[in-house]
Motif scaffolding. Structure first.
Motif, PDB file in Angstrom:
ATOM      1  N   ILE A   1       7.644 -52.860  40.943  1.00 47.16           N
ATOM      2  CA  ILE A   1       8.071 -51.261  42.641  1.00 47.16           C
ATOM      3  C   ILE A   1       6.825 -51.853  42.894  1.00 47.16           C
ATOM      4  O   ILE A   1       6.619 -52.070  44.297  1.00 47.16           O
ATOM      5  CB  ILE A   1       7.666 -50.080  41.154  1.00 47.16           C
ATOM      6  CG1 ILE A   1       8.651 -49.393  41.010  1.00 47.16           C
ATOM      7  CG2 ILE A   1       6.588 -49.075  42.312  1.00 47.16           C
ATOM      8  CD1 ILE A   1       9.100 -48.349  41.468  1.00 47.16           C
TER       9      ILE A   1
ATOM     10  N   THR B   1       7.748 -52.550  46.771  1.00 43.87           N
ATOM     11  CA  THR B   1       7.369 -51.275  47.716  1.00 43.87           C
ATOM     12  C   THR B   1       5.628 -51.898  48.153  1.00 43.87           C
ATOM     13  O   THR B   1       5.416 -52.661  48.437  1.00 43.87           O
ATOM     14  CB  THR B   1       7.458 -50.152  47.185  1.00 43.87           C
ATOM     15  OG1 THR B   1       6.432 -49.964  45.852  1.00 43.87           O
ATOM     16  CG2 THR B   1       8.889 -49.619  46.167  1.00 43.87           C
ATOM     17  N   GLU B   2       5.542 -50.951  48.917  1.00 45.78           N
ATOM     18  CA  GLU B   2       3.974 -50.264  49.935  1.00 45.78           C
ATOM     19  C   GLU B   2       3.360 -50.048  48.585  1.00 45.78           C
ATOM     20  O   GLU B   2       1.904 -50.126  48.116  1.00 45.78           O
ATOM     21  CB  GLU B   2       4.651 -49.843  50.685  1.00 45.78           C
ATOM     22  CG  GLU B   2       4.161 -47.858  50.292  1.00 45.78           C
ATOM     23  CD  GLU B   2       6.060 -47.662  50.432  1.00 45.78           C
ATOM     24  OE1 GLU B   2       5.702 -46.152  50.082  1.00 45.78           O
ATOM     25  OE2 GLU B   2       6.410 -48.393  50.248  1.00 45.78           O
ATOM     26  N   TYR B   3       3.581 -49.455  47.458  1.00 42.76           N
ATOM     27  CA  TYR B   3       2.454 -48.714  46.324  1.00 42.76           C
ATOM     28  C   TYR B   3       2.176 -50.702  45.737  1.00 42.76           C
ATOM     29  O   TYR B   3       3.765 -50.974  45.339  1.00 42.76           O
ATOM     30  CB  TYR B   3       3.412 -48.165  45.327  1.00 42.76           C
ATOM     31  CG  TYR B   3       3.995 -46.828  46.165  1.00 42.76           C
ATOM     32  CD1 TYR B   3       3.156 -45.871  46.648  1.00 42.76           C
ATOM     33  CD2 TYR B   3       5.459 -46.583  45.801  1.00 42.76           C
ATOM     34  CE1 TYR B   3       3.907 -44.654  47.550  1.00 42.76           C
ATOM     35  CE2 TYR B   3       5.579 -45.872  46.928  1.00 42.76           C
ATOM     36  CZ  TYR B   3       4.975 -44.563  47.227  1.00 42.76           C
ATOM     37  OH  TYR B   3       5.525 -43.307  47.330  1.00 42.76           O
TER      38      TYR B   3
ATOM     39  N   LYS C   1      15.709 -51.913  41.722  1.00 39.87           N
ATOM     40  CA  LYS C   1      15.885 -52.233  43.284  1.00 39.87           C
ATOM     41  C   LYS C   1      16.960 -51.637  43.128  1.00 39.87           C
ATOM     42  O   LYS C   1      16.772 -50.055  44.846  1.00 39.87           O
ATOM     43  CB  LYS C   1      16.479 -54.074  43.517  1.00 39.87           C
ATOM     44  CG  LYS C   1      16.820 -53.679  45.405  1.00 39.87           C
ATOM     45  CD  LYS C   1      17.122 -55.287  45.611  1.00 39.87           C
ATOM     46  CE  LYS C   1      17.457 -55.353  47.046  1.00 39.87           C
ATOM     47  NZ  LYS C   1      17.310 -57.183  47.698  1.00 39.87           N
TER      48      LYS C   1
ATOM     49  N   ILE D   1      15.428 -47.329  43.261  1.00 41.94           N
ATOM     50  CA  ILE D   1      14.825 -46.584  44.167  1.00 41.94           C
ATOM     51  C   ILE D   1      15.618 -47.012  45.460  1.00 41.94           C
ATOM     52  O   ILE D   1      14.991 -45.890  46.356  1.00 41.94           O
ATOM     53  CB  ILE D   1      13.592 -47.367  44.390  1.00 41.94           C
ATOM     54  CG1 ILE D   1      13.803 -48.968  44.905  1.00 41.94           C
ATOM     55  CG2 ILE D   1      12.426 -47.288  42.560  1.00 41.94           C
ATOM     56  CD1 ILE D   1      12.276 -50.030  44.628  1.00 41.94           C
TER      57      ILE D   1
ATOM     58  N   GLU E   1      15.782 -44.594  48.854  1.00 40.14           N
ATOM     59  CA  GLU E   1      15.081 -43.224  48.631  1.00 40.14           C
ATOM     60  C   GLU E   1      14.600 -42.190  47.552  1.00 40.14           C
ATOM     61  O   GLU E   1      14.598 -41.431  47.639  1.00 40.14           O
ATOM     62  CB  GLU E   1      14.935 -42.460  50.400  1.00 40.14           C
ATOM     63  CG  GLU E   1      15.036 -43.310  51.621  1.00 40.14           C
ATOM     64  CD  GLU E   1      13.936 -42.479  52.692  1.00 40.14           C
ATOM     65  OE1 GLU E   1      14.255 -41.107  52.142  1.00 40.14           O
ATOM     66  OE2 GLU E   1      14.037 -42.536  52.989  1.00 40.14           O
TER      67      GLU E   1
ATOM     68  N   LEU F   1      13.054 -43.218  45.399  1.00 38.13           N
ATOM     69  CA  LEU F   1      11.847 -42.922  44.433  1.00 38.13           C
ATOM     70  C   LEU F   1      11.378 -41.622  45.028  1.00 38.13           C
ATOM     71  O   LEU F   1      10.585 -41.223  44.041  1.00 38.13           O
ATOM     72  CB  LEU F   1      11.137 -44.084  44.641  1.00 38.13           C
ATOM     73  CG  LEU F   1       9.288 -44.567  44.019  1.00 38.13           C
ATOM     74  CD1 LEU F   1       9.748 -43.975  42.662  1.00 38.13           C
ATOM     75  CD2 LEU F   1       9.082 -46.036  44.560  1.00 38.13           C
TER      76      LEU F   1
ATOM     77  N   PHE G   1       2.090 -42.339  42.741  1.00 36.70           N
ATOM     78  CA  PHE G   1       2.939 -42.460  43.814  1.00 36.70           C
ATOM     79  C   PHE G   1       2.114 -41.413  44.934  1.00 36.70           C
ATOM     80  O   PHE G   1       3.077 -41.811  46.099  1.00 36.70           O
ATOM     81  CB  PHE G   1       4.187 -42.504  44.017  1.00 36.70           C
ATOM     82  CG  PHE G   1       5.286 -43.225  42.955  1.00 36.70           C
ATOM     83  CD1 PHE G   1       5.092 -45.078  43.118  1.00 36.70           C
ATOM     84  CD2 PHE G   1       5.221 -42.502  41.777  1.00 36.70           C
ATOM     85  CE1 PHE G   1       5.839 -45.600  42.110  1.00 36.70           C
ATOM     86  CE2 PHE G   1       5.971 -43.556  40.818  1.00 36.70           C
ATOM     87  CZ  PHE G   1       6.181 -45.302  41.441  1.00 36.70           C
TER      88      PHE G   1
END
Length: 192
Positions: free
Chosen positions: A9, A13-15, A151, A154, A157, A159, A191
């Protein structure tokens, strides 16, 4: 499973967060391990935000472990109320969190085998090799190291869908006082 999920993750992702310390062992002992780790983190970084992720089925129905959990919560009550330490248990396990990526399922699943029955048809397709039994896939480091499964988990969308489902289901269950009668996951808080 948790370690690889969050590592992927982090890279996909941006997280962004640190997996520190990397405590991934017998979760039934988290009430002994987490306090020491939380104190280490807070002593080095007083403005840290700590998410404690664990499977609730490791203590579900066990009076001794529930008592230890209450002691753990009491020890960090002020940090929890300030949202420095955030408890993110899944009932029964992290695999239920994965199920929410595919299906809005809230019936009470008391253990991993019950979740895996519902999850397997979805998540096995996320792995490059889907002919292996689910437990072996989710417990085998050689399969988990490849980010492909996260990958795919998630993608489209899913996630965001899992976050929305988990949060809505928990809010409704708390309002209706039915949380103890269903499966749930507080992992969504990571998140938010």
């Amino acid at each position: 499973t948790e370690r690889w999920y969050f590592k992927h993750i982090n890279s996909l992702t941006e997280y962004k967060f640190n997996l520190k310390p990397e405590y991934f062992a017998d979760e039934s002992d988290y009430t002994n391990a987490f306090p020491r780790r939380i104190n280490e983190i807070l002593s080095a970084n007083s403005d840290a935000k700590i998410f404690c992720v664990f499977d609730w089925d490791t203590i579900y129905g066990n009076k001794t472990r529930i008592s230890k959990h209450k002691d753990f919560i009491d020890k960090f009550k002020s940090e929890i109320s300030k949202e420095i330490v955030i408890i993110c248990q899944s009932m029964p396990c992290i695999e239920y969190w994965f199920l929410l990526h595919f299906e809005n399922y809230t019936d009470l699943l008391k253990n991993y085998p019950k979740v895996s029955t519902h999850l397997a048809p979805y998540i096995k397709k996320c792995f490059p090799i889907s002919t292996i039994k689910l437990k072996k896939l989710l417990k085998g480091e050689k399969y988990l190291k490849d980010a492909t499964w996260v990958k795919n988990l998630i993608a489209d969308e899913k996630l965001l869908l899992a976050i929305q489902r988990a949060e809505t289901n928990i809010k409704n269950a708390i309002k209706d006082e039915t949380l103890n009668n269903q499966s749930y996951s507080f992992v969504y808080k990571i998140f938010k």
